[in-house]
Design an enzyme around this catalytic site. Sequence first.
Site, mmCIF file in Angstrom:
data_model
loop_
_atom_site.group_PDB
_atom_site.id
_atom_site.type_symbol
_atom_site.label_atom_id
_atom_site.label_comp_id
_atom_site.label_asym_id
_atom_site.label_seq_id
_atom_site.Cartn_x
_atom_site.Cartn_y
_atom_site.Cartn_z
ATOM 1 C CD GLU A 63 -1.803 -2.412 1.154
ATOM 2 O OE1 GLU A 63 -2.558 -3.254 0.631
ATOM 3 O OE2 GLU A 63 -0.764 -2.727 1.782
ATOM 4 C CG HIS A 108 -11.535 -7.926 5.117
ATOM 5 N ND1 HIS A 108 -11.165 -8.918 5.997
ATOM 6 C CD2 HIS A 108 -10.751 -8.079 4.016
ATOM 7 C CE1 HIS A 108 -10.197 -9.646 5.459
ATOM 8 N NE2 HIS A 108 -9.921 -9.156 4.262
#
Length: 692
Positions: free
Chosen positions: A430, A498
């Site tokens: 990321e 998530h």
Amino acid sequence: MQKRSQHTNPAHDVLAAYDWRRVAYLMMVSRGLDELEEKTLVPEKKVLYQFSARGHDLAQILLGLKLTDCNDAVCGYYRSRPILLALGVDLADALGSSMARAGGYSDGRDIGVVFNYPNLGGAAALPMCGGVGAQYTPTAGWAQAIEYRAKVMKEKAYEQAISVVLGGDASVATNGFWAALTIATTQKLPMLFYIEDNGFGISVPSTFQTPGADIASNLASFKNLHVLSGDGSKPEESAILIAEAIDHVRQRKGPCLLRLKVPRLQGHSFQDTQTYKSAATVKHEWSRDPLPRLRDFIVPEHLSASEWGQLEEEARAAVLQGRESAEARPVSDPQRVTRHVFFEGELQQRGGQYPEGYHPPAISEVPKSEGQRLNMVAAIRRTLDHELAINSRVAVFGEDVGPKGGVHAVTLGLQDKYGPKRVFDTSLSEEGIIGRAVGMALAGLMPVPEIQFRKYADPAMEQINDCGTMRWRTNNRFAAPMVVRIPGGFFKCGDPWHSQTNEVQFVHSPGWRVAVPSNAEDAVGLLRTALRGNDPVIFFEHRAMLDAASARRPYPGDDYVLPFGKARTVVAGDKLTIVTWGAMVERCEQAAQGRSVEVIDLRTLMPWDRETVLASVTRTHRCLIVHEDLGTAGFGAEIAAVVIEQAFMELDAPVARLTMPDIPSPHHPQLMESVLPSVEDIRSKLDELMGF
């Protein structure tokens, strides 16, 4: 790995190409600036943060003088002033920035060793960051943008350009270094990693940073990487190695890593007494001082002794003139310090589409609302499709966004239509995804990186924060507009990895606009506004809304835009105001049925429409804030504070919040629903407040 020296390869033609008089002059200026700061300006407290470049200076200057393409870019770190001098930075800017005076790198907003240099028409020094290793991935992004503009946009001016990053030996242990190395080598980008190895990261020796204290040796067999190593204190060897490294990258043979051993002749910073170094170590370092070695190399072959002395006088005079000009600068007007967090109409010098003449197509704030109702997945995909079609600067990328079409199928089919150079997968990093987006944005593209889930953005927070503050900390010299797509929130189940929302973290990162659409029409309008805008944007795609029936809307048209900071009144009423966003809009609307309650969907959190909220509360005299994020320090607290501060006398009941408890999202659906604000919970709270 190849090791060269003046004994094995004199490369007379390479050495003859350098202007050694210029090299010597710049080195003398660099030394003069260091001495002035250390002996005068720091003791007088006119410079508060100082790093000496002694020992690093020679090789940096040789490197900077090789950056001759107008689309070259370099990103350095706190000991990189010599390379800026080689690029032509004004001495009054260099010293004035160290003294935090008006103008210069940041108008006094940032420490003077955090450099940037737009250098329009020449090689740019990209905005560096205060964090070690944070310079690597944006520089990889510039390298990728070079390839993109040369091959996708067919711009010949980028065919020989290169991207150069400077880092100390300690920085090779950072995530940013390895993320950039992966990007550059897997994509074979025109990027030079220039590692200055002085043996220490502040006080920690290089043996703690990489095995054997030699990153070049450790990367000797790294695929798609040309590795060079040598002594940066020797003029001939440095010049030959730098020329070879530059030529390798310019000739599109792939990335190169050049490690040069250099002495750090002063402490890490001015306050560092170097007690961790033995007397023998310090003596050895000074024996490798490149300045006398440069003199021995230049005199008398290139300059006479008297000419060398004359250069010293010229450099001394230039430094004194730079000091005089810098000290004549005032402190920046404090009333200006809040300017340039966001685009205010005055274009930045570099970064984004607009400085290069971009003009957005015609827009409409009125939706056409024709055709069948689309879910949010299809609406977002159609918007991306249209903007990719009409704007070659738009590039979509992230983990699994290519052939798979993203883990939520939002980008499905886009790579087939636009090719793998415009819609592409990335390595699983990321920091690498957002960092390269920063570099691409600085190079004039409109990157659209995807972070698969909100929690996964955490490793990228340094790059996100640095990107957001860029316009402000460079005083509008640079900006990196982009659109970061982030799915998040609960779905059929939850979990700590998530299902996180935590939008408030981005609201609290200055410089980012934050969108949280609750339906397909709003998603289209906000996404298009972001893609045609001039600020970085976090675009939340709530997982529960991507295919929810309540979020479906007809496609509002290819021209439809929705301004940020404009809330939507979902349900009108006069007894109580509910303020909400995202997936909670649907639940609040259901809870309001049968009650005279006004439901406001904020749609964006930065900026948020406080005027609409305050006007509603002034009519209804009650306020309930409902959000999915945790209660403590959630964004609802900000809304409550504003309502209390500005509408306290209008309230007939306490401002209330209904949120998740301060726990991660539980996995089992029953557990998850037990902690989310439910329709029943909202109704109960409404009745309580309306009966107050």
